[in-house]
Design an enzyme around this catalytic site. Structure first.
Site, PDB file in Angstrom:
ATOM      1  N   SER A 226     -51.506   4.736  12.722  1.00  0.00           N
ATOM      2  CA  SER A 226     -52.604   3.987  13.652  1.00  0.00           C
ATOM      3  C   SER A 226     -53.432   3.308  12.585  1.00  0.00           C
ATOM      4  O   SER A 226     -53.419   3.408  11.543  1.00  0.00           O
ATOM      5  CB  SER A 226     -53.545   5.130  14.327  1.00  0.00           C
ATOM      6  OG  SER A 226     -52.647   5.911  15.209  1.00  0.00           O
TER       7      SER A 226
HETATM    8  N1  SAM Z   1     -50.205  10.483  13.119  1.00  0.00           N
HETATM    9  C1  SAM Z   1     -49.116   9.309  12.784  1.00  0.00           C
HETATM   10  C2  SAM Z   1     -49.261   8.835  11.417  1.00  0.00           C
HETATM   11  O1  SAM Z   1     -50.415   9.142  10.619  1.00  0.00           O
HETATM   12  O2  SAM Z   1     -48.700   7.947  11.075  1.00  0.00           O
HETATM   13  C3  SAM Z   1     -48.908   8.278  13.870  1.00  0.00           C
HETATM   14  C4  SAM Z   1     -48.567   8.912  15.047  1.00  0.00           C
HETATM   15  S1  SAM Z   1     -47.728   7.602  15.932  1.00  0.00           S
HETATM   16  C5  SAM Z   1     -48.937   6.664  16.836  1.00  0.00           C
HETATM   17  C6  SAM Z   1     -47.361   8.631  17.476  1.00  0.00           C
HETATM   18  C7  SAM Z   1     -46.185   9.513  16.984  1.00  0.00           C
HETATM   19  O3  SAM Z   1     -45.983  10.425  17.923  1.00  0.00           O
HETATM   20  C8  SAM Z   1     -44.810   8.886  16.908  1.00  0.00           C
HETATM   21  O4  SAM Z   1     -44.300   9.207  15.607  1.00  0.00           O
HETATM   22  C9  SAM Z   1     -44.020   9.493  18.024  1.00  0.00           C
HETATM   23  O5  SAM Z   1     -42.399   9.902  17.675  1.00  0.00           O
HETATM   24  C10 SAM Z   1     -44.802  11.167  18.303  1.00  0.00           C
HETATM   25  N2  SAM Z   1     -44.455  11.607  19.597  1.00  0.00           N
HETATM   26  C11 SAM Z   1     -44.438  11.053  20.572  1.00  0.00           C
HETATM   27  N3  SAM Z   1     -44.208  12.172  21.545  1.00  0.00           N
HETATM   28  C12 SAM Z   1     -44.268  13.186  20.751  1.00  0.00           C
HETATM   29  C13 SAM Z   1     -44.014  14.539  21.331  1.00  0.00           C
HETATM   30  N4  SAM Z   1     -43.662  15.058  22.599  1.00  0.00           N
HETATM   31  N5  SAM Z   1     -43.938  15.478  20.285  1.00  0.00           N
HETATM   32  C14 SAM Z   1     -44.118  15.090  19.044  1.00  0.00           C
HETATM   33  N6  SAM Z   1     -44.347  13.856  18.548  1.00  0.00           N
HETATM   34  C15 SAM Z   1     -44.314  12.991  19.556  1.00  0.00           C
END
Ligand code: SAM
Length: 207
Positions: free
Chosen positions: A52
């Site tokens: 993000s």
């Molecule tokens: N917080 C992260 C960082 O600092 O790099 C960025 C997060 S990114 C915007 C969203 C993440 O949520 C992705 O890596 C995606 O694979 C994960 N995601 C989506 N659905 C999910 C779920 N049900 N459980 C765990 N992770 C999930």
């Protein structure tokens, strides 16, 4: 980044600002995008996902009102950067990522930077939380949900704070859910746009 994008836009928590200064964000960014590390935008991290924009990460962390001792759940580990910030500001962090390759990259990033001391990365469906480690004093969700997942609310301690982007696939609002004396209060903070939460309590195909 800290002066213009964070302080300049109203991030006031000095612990959050200090952590953003100290944690080497470039270690969590793809090699070929390192020159954009401190830019005011999300960056791709592979597997169709993003790290993000710094401001939104800082805002989400600030909204958790961390004091230092909390046990925390971070849903959507991605690169591990958000988890690293949470680890610097709380007692213990469980971070869950559904894509195994990203979970492995995040673990490697956290280990290499020596920031993994109080952070456990697990791979699985974070929309269901991590019941084995519940309850959590605070929960941060970094993917957009169509509604507040019941499982996360159930695993939130009392008192506890959950920060989550919720809405449609295209437009969401950052929401703060506070559990206090058996009651749950919810408020919207600002518009935002995240990649979707995928999983049991995430978006369905027709949503
Ligand atoms: N917080 C992260 C960082 O600092 O790099 C960025 C997060 S990114 C915007 C969203 C993440 O949520 C992705 O890596 C995606 O694979 C994960 N995601 C989506 N659905 C999910 C779920 N049900 N459980 C765990 N992770 C999930």
């Amino acid at each position: 980044m800290v002066d213009e994008q964070l302080r300049g836009r109203g991030i006031r928590d000095v612990r959050v600002l200090r952590a953003m200064l100290e944690i080497p964000r470039e270690e969590f960014v793809l090699q070929e995008l390192r020159h954009q590390t401190y830019g005011d935008e999300p960056l791709r991290i592979g597997y169709g996902q993003t790290i993000s924009q710094p401001y939104i990460t800082a805002r989400m962390v600030e909204l958790l009102e961390l004091g230092g001792d909390e046990r925390l759940l971070d849903v959507g580990t991605g690169s591990g950067y958000h988890a690293a910030l949470l680890g610097a500001l709380a007692g213990e962090v469980i971070s869950i990522e559904r894509i195994p390759e990203l979970a492995a990259i995040a673990m490697d990033n956290l280990r290499r930077t020596g920031l993994d001391r109080n952070i456990t990365v697990v791979c699985g469906d974070g929309s269901l939380g991590v019941p084995d480690h519940a309850p959590f004093d605070a929960i941060s969700v970094a993917a957009a949900a169509p509604r507040i997942p019941h499982a996360l609310l159930a695993q939130l301690a009392d008192p506890g704070i959950l920060v989550i982007p919720a809405g449609t696939r295209m437009d969401q609002e950052l929401r703060v859910v506070r559990k206090r004396e058996g009651r749950v209060e919810e408020r919207g903070v600002s518009p935002c746009r995240f990649v979707p939460l995928v999983g049991s309590e995430g978006f369905k195909d027709n949503e």
